[in-house]
Design an enzyme around this catalytic site. Structure first.
Site, mmCIF file in Angstrom:
data_model
loop_
_atom_site.group_PDB
_atom_site.id
_atom_site.type_symbol
_atom_site.label_atom_id
_atom_site.label_comp_id
_atom_site.label_asym_id
_atom_site.label_seq_id
_atom_site.Cartn_x
_atom_site.Cartn_y
_atom_site.Cartn_z
ATOM 1 N N ARG A 1 135.663 -42.420 67.309
ATOM 2 C CA ARG A 1 136.509 -42.323 66.063
ATOM 3 C C ARG A 1 136.255 -43.793 65.265
ATOM 4 N NH1 ARG A 1 141.264 -39.376 68.833
ATOM 5 N NH2 ARG A 1 140.124 -37.193 69.256
ATOM 6 N N SER B 1 145.526 -45.258 71.606
ATOM 7 C CA SER B 1 146.892 -44.833 72.276
ATOM 8 C C SER B 1 147.386 -45.774 72.990
ATOM 9 C CB SER B 1 146.942 -43.415 72.723
ATOM 10 O OG SER B 1 147.968 -42.981 73.220
ATOM 11 N N GLU C 1 143.106 -40.873 65.164
ATOM 12 C CA GLU C 1 143.630 -41.798 66.451
ATOM 13 C C GLU C 1 142.435 -42.663 67.179
ATOM 14 O OE1 GLU C 1 145.855 -39.297 69.265
ATOM 15 O OE2 GLU C 1 145.453 -40.763 70.749
ATOM 16 N N ARG D 1 136.006 -35.305 79.371
ATOM 17 C CA ARG D 1 137.054 -34.565 79.236
ATOM 18 C C ARG D 1 136.577 -33.180 78.856
ATOM 19 N NH1 ARG D 1 141.484 -38.306 76.134
ATOM 20 N NH2 ARG D 1 141.197 -40.144 77.595
ATOM 21 N N ARG E 1 135.667 -35.273 68.518
ATOM 22 C CA ARG E 1 136.267 -34.737 70.144
ATOM 23 C C ARG E 1 135.016 -34.058 70.907
ATOM 24 N NH1 ARG E 1 141.654 -33.423 71.408
ATOM 25 N NH2 ARG E 1 142.164 -33.416 69.168
#
Length: 422
Positions: free
Chosen positions: A389, A350, A347, A260, A275
């Site tokens: 994470r 999801s 998080e 990403r 991230r």
RNA sequence: GGAGGGAUGGCCGAGUGGACGAUGGCGACGGUCUUGAAAACCGUUGUGGCGGCGACGUCACCGGGGGUUCGAAUCCCUCUCCCUCCGCCA
């Protein structure tokens, strides 16, 4: 993609939903273009029907003045068809583009709210551990243990890249393998190893394109895109297919790296491994019959939570409100792990039900029974889990006063028996 | 990377400008016959758009897109994919 018939018949519901989603979409343009399209279709099809009939007549006629007259007449009709076709094509292109901009409708169960502050914590499981010392954030732990190398990651590839080393790399690999085994053995998923680069159509299918191209890596030379999540190749496995009766439900689990650009999150979470531009993830994807998708979402969330439970790390489940819902999702729940070093809920998963939104875009259908008409499947997916994470949560929750990290019980067989890192 | 050959319905395969949404075979499903089954025979067997309450009508689809033509599965252009041979390669 939404059903055009639905939009036409319930424009007010759609308009209302857009307000709840706190977003904008070209609804009026869609309604207008749809009306134009249908008008043009009616006209052009009538002309085509005429031409079909007369052309057959021409084929039967012997060469004569009458035959030539009909040919001349049909040449005119052909020109009108051509002109109408051109208009129809541009209207349909514009309509399709507009439809691709339209977000999914939120499920009625989704709480209404303008932004993430209105998300709802559904449940919390597990007690945060009591520390008799100040727990460190993972970047300190990782560097001290020599298992995360931030500087060299940046040297190789720039900001937001890092290197895992030694037992750090091993721990991530152990987590991946263990998670895959768990979902395959205990939760009924079939493992898939997909390509990590895909064609643009796949990204349109899942809803990442055309709206979110900024966040993707694109190889211009071969026009291939690096996947931002395994959701993309795995969901598109059945693109343009009609699954035979008895195929559903299909549960797939895949481990892939994810890429990403994070242009939209520039400046956020720059510290640590939370991230990055490249991260690993184990992803669960379901293809189910429409009637069952809300129950399937529950079990999907439970499958993600099971990972947290077995790692014995506190977690909570948060439901996104309308304003924080992803473009593609009708319902979305996040699973978050507690990380005592950075002092936040991370998080790690999801979980979304897309209903028929992706199935329409990717044209994924199934036949309920032999001879019956095909229907769109419902697609769902959820991380099971995202690795960096989870790695953060493991390191920070299992850290000791001396800076060493205990390996969670369930991972030890996957770590060659190593019980402590450091 | 070079040269050549292909892509037709669930599958195989015919079709090179007009009665073709497409011959035929296989498979699947239904039926006749049979105590039952097999065989044989008969029938059914794609997707979507538009119109209609509906029986139904109509349009489109022969890998994707564009073009030629009164008319295209068939001719032309282009893209994608597959196969064969050569080269390179983990």
């Amino acid at each position: 993609m939404l059903d055009l018939n639905f939009i036409r018949e319930h424009p007010d519901q759609v308009r209302e939903a857009l307000v709840k989603l706190n977003t904008e979409a070209p609804l009026d343009a869609i309604l207008e273009l749809d009306a134009q399209r249908r008008e043009l279709l009616r006209e052009v099809e009538a002309l085509r029907a005429e031409r079909n009939i007369v052309s057959k007549e021409i084929g039967r006629l012997k060469e004569s003045a009458a035959r030539q007259a009909k040919i001349a007449e049909m040449r005119q009709v052909g020109e009108r068809i051509q002109a109408l076709d051109d208009r129809l094509r541009s209207v349909e292109d514009a309509l399709h583009q507009a439809l691709l901009q339209m977000p999914n409708m939120p499920h009625p169960s989704v709480p209404v709210g303008p932004d993430e502050s209105h998300n709802v914590v559904v449940r919390t499981e597990g007690e945060p551990r009591d520390f008799d010392f100040q727990p460190l954030p993972h970047w300190d732990l990782g560097e001290a243990l020599g298992i995360i190398d931030f500087e060299r990651g940046v040297k190789l590839s720039g900001t937001r890249f890092y290197v895992l080393k030694g037992l750090g790399a091993r721990l991530q690999r152990a987590l991946i393998t263990w998670m895959l085994d768990l979902h395959v053995r205990e939760h009924g998923y079939t493992e898939v190893y997909p390509p990590f680069v895909v064609r643009a159509e796949c990204l349109v299918g899942t809803g990442n394109l055309p709206k979110f191209g900024d966040n993707l890596y694109h190889d211009v030379e071969d026009d291939l895109w690096l996947i931002p999540t395994a959701e993309v190749p795995v969901t598109n496995l059945y693109r343009e297919e009609i699954l035979p009766p008895g195929s559903l439900p299909i549960y797939h689990v895949a481990y892939t790296p994810c890429f990403r650009r994070e242009k939209m999150s520039a400046g956020r979470d720059v510290r640590g491994i939370k991230r990055g531009h490249q991260f690993d993830k184990v992803e669960m994807v379901k293809f189910v019959e429409p009637e069952t998708s809300m129950e399937e979402l529950e079990s999907l969330i439970d499958n993600a939570e099971d990972v947290c439970r077995r790692l014995e790390i506190p977690h909570r489940v948060v439901q996104m409100c309308t304003g924080d819902l992803a473009f593609q999702a009708a319902v979305k729940y996040d699973v978050e792990m507690w990380a005592p070093g950075v002092q936040e809920w991370l998080e790690v998963s999801s979980c979304s039900n897309f209903m028929d939104f992706q199935a329409r875009r990717a044209n994924i259908r199934y036949r309920p029974a032999p001879g019956e008409r095909p229907r769109f499947v419902h697609t769902l997916n959820g991380s099971g889990l995202a690795l960096p994470r989870t790695l953060i949560a493991v390191l920070e929750n299992y850290q000791q006063a001396d800076g060493r990290v205990v390996v969670p019980e369930v991972l030890r067989p996957y770590m060659g028996g190593v019980e402590v890192i450091g």
